[in-house]
Design an enzyme around this catalytic site. Structure first.
Site, PDB file in Angstrom:
ATOM      1  N   GLY A  12       2.084  45.677 -10.691  1.00 38.57           N
ATOM      2  CA  GLY A  12       0.742  45.295 -11.113  1.00 38.57           C
ATOM      3  C   GLY A  12       0.686  44.091 -12.021  1.00 38.57           C
ATOM      4  O   GLY A  12      -0.393  43.656 -12.407  1.00 38.57           O
ATOM      5  N   SER A  13       1.833  43.517 -12.343  1.00 36.77           N
ATOM      6  CA  SER A  13       1.895  42.377 -13.258  1.00 36.77           C
ATOM      7  C   SER A  13       2.162  41.084 -12.495  1.00 36.77           C
ATOM      8  O   SER A  13       3.210  40.948 -11.857  1.00 36.77           O
ATOM      9  CB  SER A  13       3.016  42.602 -14.278  1.00 36.77           C
ATOM     10  OG  SER A  13       3.390  41.395 -14.900  1.00 36.77           O
ATOM     11  N   PRO A  14       1.251  40.102 -12.585  1.00 38.04           N
ATOM     12  CA  PRO A  14       1.489  38.847 -11.876  1.00 38.04           C
ATOM     13  C   PRO A  14       2.673  38.063 -12.437  1.00 38.04           C
ATOM     14  O   PRO A  14       3.368  37.375 -11.685  1.00 38.04           O
ATOM     15  CB  PRO A  14       0.177  38.078 -12.038  1.00 38.04           C
ATOM     16  CG  PRO A  14      -0.481  38.669 -13.241  1.00 38.04           C
ATOM     17  CD  PRO A  14      -0.047  40.109 -13.272  1.00 38.04           C
TER      18      PRO A  14
END
Length: 195
Positions: A12-14
């Site tokens: 979920g972390s770019p």
């Protein structure tokens, strides 16, 4: 014997996606062995009192621009997901359930790419199922794996162990006991691997 690089990640972390895409080049230059350690970023935030930069409007605008600069520099396609933030618990449990399975890297790639290349709403079970099917997985099988005590316990234990080691966000890397936070610290990671 090659050095080991631990990569603590949540799809979920770019910024973690950017790190994931850059790791093959780091491995090619250093010969390091990368150990992917799935963690739940929301759990880390809760335990440490940290929050996503997107929760601070000015910081979120800056981070988006900065990630764009890094993506361009390293030739990585990054498309900000309009559904962000997405609850990644089901995806991270699937990943935790496949640790040690030959399909693990393919699943990690498929979920990262769905989030940050294809801009899919991975919080929608129907969309997630389509993505998994297109990647050659059986969504029902992965959902069943994600619900096993082993998958749940592994993700929880990884997250708790990360917090105990001082982790406050993702991506986080460890070379031995030395911790590095952020995809923008990969130069330091690479130097530590070459030391």
């Amino acid at each position: 014997m090659p050095k080991t690089l631990e990569f603590l990640f949540d799809v979920g972390s770019p910024t973690t996606y950017l790190a994931h895409k850059r790791l093959p080049d780091v491995v090619a230059r250093t010969g390091a062995e990368v150990v992917y350690v799935p963690v739940l970023l929301g759990g880390i935030f809760k335990a440490t009192g940290n929050a996503s930069p997107a929760m601070v409007p000015a910081k979120g605008v800056y981070m988006n621009a900065d990630m764009g600069r890094f993506a361009k520099r390293f030739g990585v396609t990054l498309n900000m997901n309009p559904y962000f933030p997405i609850n990644t618990l089901p995806m991270m449990r699937m990943i935790a359930g496949l640790v040690g399975d030959a399909r693990f890297p393919k699943l990690v790639d498929a979920l990262f790419d769905a989030m940050w290349r294809a801009r899919k709403n991975m919080g929608d079970p129907a969309v997630a199922g389509e993505v998994l099917t297109a990647a050659g997985f059986d969504p029902a099988e992965l959902l069943a794996i994600s619900e096993t005590p082993e998958a749940k316990d592994r993700l929880k234990a990884n997250t708790e162990a990360a917090v105990a080691r001082g982790v406050f966000g993702a991506p986080t890397f460890f070379v031995g006991d030395e911790m590095f936070f952020g995809q923008d610290r990969l130069d330091f990671v690479e130097a530590a691997l070459g030391a």
